[in-house]
Scaffold this active site. Structure first.
Site, PDB file in Angstrom:
ATOM      1  N   PRO A 174      30.715  34.342  43.680  1.00 52.47           N
ATOM      2  CA  PRO A 174      30.442  35.654  43.854  1.00 52.47           C
ATOM      3  C   PRO A 174      31.847  36.720  43.970  1.00 52.47           C
ATOM      4  CG  PRO A 174      29.999  34.824  45.750  1.00 52.47           C
ATOM      5  CD  PRO A 174      30.321  33.752  44.930  1.00 52.47           C
ATOM      6  N   SER A 176      33.092  39.455  43.314  1.00 51.49           N
ATOM      7  CA  SER A 176      33.160  41.181  43.678  1.00 51.49           C
ATOM      8  C   SER A 176      32.717  41.227  44.836  1.00 51.49           C
ATOM      9  CB  SER A 176      31.816  41.571  42.723  1.00 51.49           C
ATOM     10  OG  SER A 176      31.871  41.480  41.394  1.00 51.49           O
ATOM     11  N   ASP A 177      31.908  40.324  45.559  1.00 50.54           N
ATOM     12  CA  ASP A 177      31.516  40.649  47.018  1.00 50.54           C
ATOM     13  C   ASP A 177      32.885  40.034  47.839  1.00 50.54           C
ATOM     14  OD1 ASP A 177      29.004  41.593  47.036  1.00 50.54           O
ATOM     15  OD2 ASP A 177      28.171  39.846  46.458  1.00 50.54           O
ATOM     16  N   VAL A 178      33.137  38.698  47.514  1.00 49.10           N
ATOM     17  CA  VAL A 178      34.388  38.401  48.111  1.00 49.10           C
ATOM     18  C   VAL A 178      35.625  39.195  48.311  1.00 49.10           C
ATOM     19  CG1 VAL A 178      32.984  35.990  48.689  1.00 49.10           C
ATOM     20  CG2 VAL A 178      34.811  36.548  46.735  1.00 49.10           C
ATOM     21  N   GLY A 181      35.273  42.000  50.160  1.00 49.01           N
ATOM     22  CA  GLY A 181      35.418  42.074  51.450  1.00 49.01           C
ATOM     23  C   GLY A 181      36.780  41.869  51.990  1.00 49.01           C
TER      24      GLY A 181
END
Length: 410
Positions: A174, A176-178, A181
């Protein structure tokens, strides 16, 4: 904010004086604060009295809340009802004592609660406030739902990921998420430097779509130079060849990047004489004719097992490596030597923890397990000056949640 007189020394966690208020859910926000936590910050996780939604995502035969545990390790848990005025007041009080606040509600939601940067900055002039969202706090897509899959598609990543026959694929991780972050953590660290040098706080607006689109360096350069939109290439490189995966006789796969001088070394290892072939005379020609070149090389690689070729290629200085499965990665000796995966269930409550990949005497990395819901509510409220009777009354009113061990009576 803690004023940074020079303190600590070698071995002292980088962020040992930093307090972070984590008002996040899902993955991008928690991953941002996990990085800060692994770097030594004191992170207090704000979650609903009913618990963060990830606590319900249980995996494995023992039904553990693995996703929650992996991205909230080492944090404190304060369970608070943000739909109550008292709960909002509590978070405002905590923000006044914090150096950083990270949130990933929908755009505008924190302002509606009275917890936006505009509502807090007068009382917290040095606060670094980081908002993570799908498309950012302004722009035509501001109010659109943004999750990892959508960000990968919207940013163009999905259009260049997949096989050459046009079968698209999202990235397996994932990212985009990491990635969001990580950008959030980078922004927080930069803003903290300014705040601690007397420049005041900052508001950071980090978007999933921006985070992924910002990685399109090769593809944007290719498009602007040629006017032709890039497409998916499987494992091949956009500007170089041979630079891709090949299958060996044992069915295992390796990748090589034989550009520049490594090209001649690759030919020597594989025993192919392509010096007289005009299609492969220069790096540019090898790129243009990369499909024909790949067919020739594949015929050689399938003649022996992967370990045979990797030993010869590494000895010859040709960049190469195995295509590992997740089981291979978790058991890998190199990653074990670097402490990337921690197998310590007694310490972390999970069989395996994925560490933050910053190795230094000032980076403690994963430090402890994820907290039980409301484990630290009493401690945090006591630090704010609440007495036990008041805390009990707030818990009875549903304003806060207090962790009670199994079998215990409150």
């Amino acid at each position: 904010m803690t004023n940074p007189a020079r303190s600590g020394g070698p071995g002292t966690p980088f962020l040992h004086e930093v307090r972070v208020l984590d008002v996040t859910g899902a993955l991008a926000g928690p991953y941002c604060t996990t990085i800060l936590c692994d770097l030594g910050a004191r992170v207090t996780k704000i979650e609903p009295v009913s618990g963060d939604a990830l606590r319900a995502r249980r995996l494995g035969p023992e039904r553990r809340p693995i996703p929650f545990d992996l991205v909230h390790r080492g944090k404190a848990s304060l369970a608070v009802n943000l739909k109550s005025a008292e709960g909002v007041a509590l978070v405002r009080a905590l923000a006044a004592r914090s150096d950083v606040l990270v949130e990933n509600f929908r755009a505008g939601a924190m302002e509606e609660l009275g917890l936006g940067y505009g509502e807090l900055k007068d009382d917290c002039p040095d606060l670094v406030y980081c908002s993570l969202s799908g498309f950012g706090q302004f722009g035509p897509m501001r109010d659109a739902k943004g999750i990892d899959l959508i960000a990968q598609a919207y940013s163009g990543l999905m259009s260049v990921t997949g096989s050459t026959d046009g079968q698209l694929a999202k990235a397996g991780f994932p990212i985009s998420d990491v990635g969001t972050g990580m950008w959030g953590a980078i922004g927080v660290l930069a803003a903290l430097l300014r705040a601690r040098s007397g420049g005041g706080g900052a508001y950071l607006d980090i978007a999933l779509a921006d985070a992924v689109a910002a990685w399109s360096l090769w593809e944007v350069a290719d498009y602007t130079a040629t006017g032709v939109e890039p497409g998916p290439l499987g494992t091949a490189h956009r500007l170089a060849a041979p630079y891709q995966a090949f299958t060996c006789s044992d069915g295992a796969t390796l990748v090589i990047g034989a550009v520049d001088r490594a090209w001649l070394s690759l030919c020597a290892v594989l025993g192919v004489d392509l010096g007289g072939d005009a299609r492969f005379a220069t790096e540019y020609e090898r790129f243009v004719h990369r499909e024909h070149l790949a067919e020739i090389l594949q015929e050689r690689f399938v003649a022996a097992p992967r370990d045979h070729w990797m030993a010869l290629l590494r000895e010859a200085g040709v960049p190469c490596g195995p295509v590992n499965g997740i089981a291979d990665v978790v058991a890998d000796k190199h990653f074990a030597a670097r402490g990337l995966f921690v197998h310590d269930e007694e310490r972390f409550g999970q069989p395996t923890i994925v560490n933050t990949p910053i190795v230094s005497d000032g980076a403690p990395r994963a430090s402890g397990p994820a907290p039980a819901l409301g484990r630290d509510t009493t401690t945090v409220l006591a630090e704010l000056g609440y007495d036990q009777d008041t805390i009990t009354a707030m818990a009875d009113a549903g304003i806060v949640g207090v962790h009670a061990p199994a079998g215990a009576r409150r």
